[in-house]
Write a protein that holds these residues in place. Sequence first.
Motif, PDB file in Angstrom:
ATOM      1  N   HIS A 145       0.584  -1.169  -0.118  1.00 18.21           N
ATOM      2  CA  HIS A 145      -0.165   0.017   0.078  1.00 18.21           C
ATOM      3  C   HIS A 145       0.747   1.265  -0.010  1.00 18.21           C
ATOM      4  CE1 HIS A 145      -3.637  -2.467   0.441  1.00 18.21           C
ATOM      5  NE2 HIS A 145      -3.008  -3.032   1.315  1.00 18.21           N
ATOM      6  N   GLY A 146       1.940   1.034  -0.533  1.00 18.20           N
ATOM      7  CA  GLY A 146       2.881   2.500  -0.765  1.00 18.20           C
ATOM      8  C   GLY A 146       3.731   2.484   0.385  1.00 18.20           C
ATOM      9  N   ARG A 147       3.829   1.527   1.263  1.00 19.41           N
ATOM     10  CA  ARG A 147       4.654   1.899   2.495  1.00 19.41           C
ATOM     11  C   ARG A 147       6.139   1.856   2.201  1.00 19.41           C
ATOM     12  NH1 ARG A 147       0.347  -1.386   4.900  1.00 19.41           N
ATOM     13  NH2 ARG A 147      -1.159  -0.103   5.680  1.00 19.41           N
ATOM     14  N   GLU A 148       6.410   0.912   1.156  1.00 16.55           N
ATOM     15  CA  GLU A 148       8.140   0.809   0.832  1.00 16.55           C
ATOM     16  C   GLU A 148       7.927   0.429  -0.595  1.00 16.55           C
ATOM     17  OE1 GLU A 148       8.106  -3.897   2.210  1.00 16.55           O
ATOM     18  OE2 GLU A 148       8.350  -2.762   3.603  1.00 16.55           O
TER      19      GLU A 148
ATOM     20  N   THR B 117       5.089   3.004 -19.928  1.00 18.75           N
ATOM     21  CA  THR B 117       4.983   4.218 -19.015  1.00 18.75           C
ATOM     22  C   THR B 117       4.842   3.483 -17.781  1.00 18.75           C
ATOM     23  OG1 THR B 117       4.214   5.290 -20.512  1.00 18.75           O
ATOM     24  CG2 THR B 117       3.978   5.970 -18.234  1.00 18.75           C
ATOM     25  N   VAL B 118       5.792   3.720 -16.842  1.00 21.03           N
ATOM     26  CA  VAL B 118       5.805   2.682 -15.401  1.00 21.03           C
ATOM     27  C   VAL B 118       5.846   3.899 -14.216  1.00 21.03           C
ATOM     28  CG1 VAL B 118       7.473   1.630 -13.731  1.00 21.03           C
ATOM     29  CG2 VAL B 118       7.529   1.054 -16.346  1.00 21.03           C
ATOM     30  N   LYS B 119       4.833   3.556 -13.370  1.00 20.15           N
ATOM     31  CA  LYS B 119       4.473   4.284 -12.274  1.00 20.15           C
ATOM     32  C   LYS B 119       4.539   3.568 -10.973  1.00 20.15           C
ATOM     33  CE  LYS B 119       3.477   8.004 -14.643  1.00 20.15           C
ATOM     34  NZ  LYS B 119       4.594   9.298 -14.419  1.00 20.15           N
ATOM     35  N   ILE B 120       5.368   4.019  -9.970  1.00 17.39           N
ATOM     36  CA  ILE B 120       5.625   3.318  -8.714  1.00 17.39           C
ATOM     37  C   ILE B 120       4.791   4.132  -7.679  1.00 17.39           C
ATOM     38  CG2 ILE B 120       7.555   2.593  -7.292  1.00 17.39           C
ATOM     39  CD1 ILE B 120       9.420   3.062  -9.654  1.00 17.39           C
ATOM     40  N   VAL B 121       4.089   3.301  -6.973  1.00 16.09           N
ATOM     41  CA  VAL B 121       3.168   4.000  -5.869  1.00 16.09           C
ATOM     42  C   VAL B 121       4.092   3.993  -4.573  1.00 16.09           C
ATOM     43  CG1 VAL B 121       0.969   4.063  -4.340  1.00 16.09           C
ATOM     44  CG2 VAL B 121       1.164   3.465  -7.051  1.00 16.09           C
ATOM     45  N   THR B 122       4.244   5.139  -3.807  1.00 16.84           N
ATOM     46  CA  THR B 122       5.054   5.241  -2.611  1.00 16.84           C
ATOM     47  C   THR B 122       3.968   6.354  -1.765  1.00 16.84           C
ATOM     48  OG1 THR B 122       6.733   6.644  -3.057  1.00 16.84           O
ATOM     49  CG2 THR B 122       7.319   4.562  -3.117  1.00 16.84           C
ATOM     50  N   ARG B 123       4.275   6.367  -0.530  1.00 15.32           N
ATOM     51  CA  ARG B 123       3.657   7.124   0.514  1.00 15.32           C
ATOM     52  C   ARG B 123       4.751   8.192   0.466  1.00 15.32           C
ATOM     53  NH1 ARG B 123      -0.348   4.257   4.925  1.00 15.32           N
ATOM     54  NH2 ARG B 123      -1.243   2.901   3.518  1.00 15.32           N
TER      55      ARG B 123
ATOM     56  N   GLU C  34       2.514   9.575  -5.756  1.00 21.07           N
ATOM     57  CA  GLU C  34       2.165   9.341  -4.225  1.00 21.07           C
ATOM     58  C   GLU C  34       0.780   8.537  -3.886  1.00 21.07           C
ATOM     59  OE1 GLU C  34       1.037  12.293  -0.705  1.00 21.07           O
ATOM     60  OE2 GLU C  34       2.329  13.109  -2.285  1.00 21.07           O
ATOM     61  N   HIS C  35       1.033   7.885  -2.959  1.00 15.66           N
ATOM     62  CA  HIS C  35      -0.250   7.043  -2.696  1.00 15.66           C
ATOM     63  C   HIS C  35      -1.544   7.888  -2.393  1.00 15.66           C
ATOM     64  CE1 HIS C  35      -2.405   4.142   0.000  1.00 15.66           C
ATOM     65  NE2 HIS C  35      -2.175   3.324  -1.057  1.00 15.66           N
TER      66      HIS C  35
ATOM     67  N   SER D  74      -2.987   9.831  -4.073  1.00 21.53           N
ATOM     68  CA  SER D  74      -3.031  11.312  -4.647  1.00 21.53           C
ATOM     69  C   SER D  74      -3.903  11.123  -5.933  1.00 21.53           C
ATOM     70  CB  SER D  74      -1.567  11.751  -5.425  1.00 21.53           C
ATOM     71  OG  SER D  74      -1.319  10.862  -6.441  1.00 21.53           O
ATOM     72  N   LYS D  75      -4.298  12.222  -6.464  1.00 15.03           N
ATOM     73  CA  LYS D  75      -5.148  12.465  -7.540  1.00 15.03           C
ATOM     74  C   LYS D  75      -4.524  11.806  -8.787  1.00 15.03           C
ATOM     75  CE  LYS D  75      -6.868  15.893 -11.198  1.00 15.03           C
ATOM     76  NZ  LYS D  75      -6.719  17.425 -11.543  1.00 15.03           N
ATOM     77  N   GLU D  76      -3.281  11.775  -8.880  1.00 14.75           N
ATOM     78  CA  GLU D  76      -2.390  11.159  -9.705  1.00 14.75           C
ATOM     79  C   GLU D  76      -2.675   9.566  -9.715  1.00 14.75           C
ATOM     80  OE1 GLU D  76       1.919  11.222 -12.294  1.00 14.75           O
ATOM     81  OE2 GLU D  76       1.742  11.799  -9.981  1.00 14.75           O
ATOM     82  N   TYR D  77      -2.618   8.915  -8.447  1.00 12.64           N
ATOM     83  CA  TYR D  77      -2.675   7.653  -7.976  1.00 12.64           C
ATOM     84  C   TYR D  77      -3.882   7.049  -8.593  1.00 12.64           C
ATOM     85  CZ  TYR D  77      -3.357   3.596  -4.924  1.00 12.64           C
ATOM     86  OH  TYR D  77      -3.794   2.399  -4.828  1.00 12.64           O
ATOM     87  N   PHE D  78      -5.200   7.930  -8.237  1.00 17.07           N
ATOM     88  CA  PHE D  78      -6.433   7.250  -8.607  1.00 17.07           C
ATOM     89  C   PHE D  78      -6.705   7.406 -10.077  1.00 17.07           C
ATOM     90  CE2 PHE D  78      -7.303   9.106  -4.404  1.00 17.07           C
ATOM     91  CZ  PHE D  78      -7.556   7.956  -3.576  1.00 17.07           C
ATOM     92  N   GLU D  79      -6.163   8.152 -10.910  1.00 13.88           N
ATOM     93  CA  GLU D  79      -5.989   8.338 -12.220  1.00 13.88           C
ATOM     94  C   GLU D  79      -5.275   7.145 -12.869  1.00 13.88           C
ATOM     95  OE1 GLU D  79      -4.693  10.780 -16.198  1.00 13.88           O
ATOM     96  OE2 GLU D  79      -4.410  11.637 -14.255  1.00 13.88           O
ATOM     97  N   TYR D  80      -4.012   6.783 -12.370  1.00 11.23           N
ATOM     98  CA  TYR D  80      -3.284   5.497 -12.542  1.00 11.23           C
ATOM     99  C   TYR D  80      -4.048   4.216 -12.343  1.00 11.23           C
ATOM    100  CZ  TYR D  80       0.184   8.118 -15.301  1.00 11.23           C
ATOM    101  OH  TYR D  80       0.795   9.027 -16.111  1.00 11.23           O
ATOM    102  N   LEU D  81      -4.679   4.309 -11.162  1.00 11.56           N
ATOM    103  CA  LEU D  81      -5.246   3.066 -10.855  1.00 11.56           C
ATOM    104  C   LEU D  81      -6.394   2.687 -11.679  1.00 11.56           C
ATOM    105  CD1 LEU D  81      -5.131   0.608  -8.528  1.00 11.56           C
ATOM    106  CD2 LEU D  81      -6.730   2.270  -7.192  1.00 11.56           C
ATOM    107  N   ALA D  82      -7.131   3.667 -12.293  1.00  4.92           N
ATOM    108  CA  ALA D  82      -8.281   3.475 -12.957  1.00  4.92           C
ATOM    109  C   ALA D  82      -8.112   3.244 -14.383  1.00  4.92           C
ATOM    110  CB  ALA D  82      -9.185   4.762 -12.617  1.00  4.92           C
ATOM    111  N   THR D  83      -6.844   3.642 -14.914  1.00  3.95           N
ATOM    112  CA  THR D  83      -6.595   3.707 -16.286  1.00  3.95           C
ATOM    113  C   THR D  83      -5.372   2.906 -16.772  1.00  3.95           C
ATOM    114  OG1 THR D  83      -5.282   5.871 -16.272  1.00  3.95           O
ATOM    115  CG2 THR D  83      -7.794   6.001 -16.612  1.00  3.95           C
TER     116      THR D  83
END
Length: 182
Positions: A38-41, A61-67, A82-83, A85-94
């Motif tokens: 969940h972005g903790r590490e 295109t690679v996106k790494i999720v971290t807090r 950032e876990h 974040s607006k960008e996180y929700f966008e990438y999770l959905a798309t």
Amino acid sequence: MKLIEKIKKNVMTPNELRYLKFRNLPIKKKTILLEGSHGREFSGHIFALTKNILQFYPEYTVKIVTRKNVYLPAEFETFNVEHLSKEYFEYLATAEILINDTSFWSFFNKRVEQQYYIFWHGTPLKFLGKSTQIQGYGNIQRNLASADKVFVSNEFTKKVLISDFGIENIVKNEIVIAPSPR
């Protein structure tokens, strides 16, 4: 139960609303979102997979999720999201491909066009799922059921996940025993 409590119980959270906003956007082909703990590490399977994807699939295109304040080596900073974040929700959905080592939060709902892979983070030397009564059992069960493939490092882990999360007769995805990416 009071009316206000009933309303609060049935109203979507701000995170759910942010995520749903992006589900109407088209899937981003050749885009991979990777999230560990969940972005903790940024370690273990997610770290190893990211290194290999960047090396062998530069067209993605690679996106790494971290807090916030999670250590990320300098070479990976440009890929960070950032876990929650607006960008996180966008990438999770798309994002076309989603990879994690446990689960996404309960608001997540895999789209048909997405490929979802779980690289289970270790060998369970403790109780899991229904054996623990820990909060989140249903969410992990739902994630395991919605993943296209779940990768585990041994037969024992496969048996424990199937048994303790009660997915033996309900899951049509593939649980793959494979060497650990890390």
